[in-house]
Design a protein around this motif. Structure first.
Motif: not given
Length: 251
Positions: A120, A165-166, A169
């Motif tokens: 993260e 996070d993107r 995705r």
């Protein structure tokens, strides 16, 4: 510390560390040159069953050392492509373990790995548009195969950074781990990788990468090989299999 590629082998996993902390692990010309030779040596080591690429400290790789680009942009790009292709061609599973910035040449190397796990807070960027550089065709195609043409164009046209996070995705990253958990998860996952059949992995890697000239080769190996017999026997006997097929050192 002098810019260098560190490496060690433990529990059948080779770990290659990009170490140039003074410049956030930027790749120098010498490091680009050294990577293919190091990968060849690790590929030929029968003990090695998987490879992890990571960066020293809290950064994966901030790209190419700009001073090398200034001296000879064409040479620097040529060296990066050779390193990228050597990493993509590594015959055993490869995993990029990403912390912090994974930008430019760093993203190029991460994309050349089979898998990418990120902590993260990591940031990913493909930034040639900030320097007026034509991104290599091989790297562009590889990026498109990972994230699709729309996201590849977003990254290449803008040079903007994506958060973890993107990146997850879009398919640029396979797993995102909480801070402090990346090393544990990579160790856990590579233990799984080295316990599986190298025959299955090697064939799947070539098929997934679009190679079509070796279909008959793998079909021949699939008929009556020891790994299949061992895998079926282990399943029926409810025990862990002991796979013995190894990647030939000649590739």
């Amino acid at each position: 510390m002098e810019p260098q590629l560190l490496h060690h082998v433990a529990d059948s996993v080779a770990t290659v560390v990009i170490a140039h902390p003074a410049k956030r692990n930027a790749m120098t010309a010498g490091m680009w040159r050294a990577l293919p030779e190091l990968l060849d040596a690790l590929a030929a080591d029968p003990v090695v069953r998987a490879l992890v690429l990571t960066g020293e400290g809290g950064t994966f790789c901030a790209g190419a050392d700009i001073s090398t680009l200034r001296a000879s942009p064409a040479e620097a790009q040529g060296l990066s492509v050779l390193a990228e292709e050597a990493l993509a061609a590594f015959p055993k599973p490869t995993l990029a373990a990403v912390r912090g910035h994974c930008v430019g040449g760093g993203a190029q190397l991460a994309a050349a790995c089979d898998l990418r796990f990120a902590e993260e807070g990591s940031l990913f960027g493909v930034t040639p548009a900030k320097l007026g550089i034509v991104y290599p065709a091989s790297a562009t195609r590889r990026l498109v195969s990972l994230v699709g043409p729309a996201t590849a164009k977003y990254l290449l046209f803008s040079g903007e950074l994506l958060g973890a996070d993107r990146a997850l995705r879009t398919g640029l990253v396979d797993e995102v781990l909480p801070e402090g958990e990346l090393g544990k998860r990579v160790a856990e996952f590579t233990r799984i990788l080295v316990s599986r059949s190298q025959l299955t992995q090697a064939a799947a890697k070539e098929f997934a990468d679009g190679r079509t000239d070796r279909d008959a080769h793998w079909a021949g190996l699939a008929r009556g090989n020891a790994d299949t017999a061992e895998g079926v026997a282990a399943f029926l006997e409810r025990r862990q299999p002991r796979f013995t097929w190894t990647v030939p050192t000649s590739g």
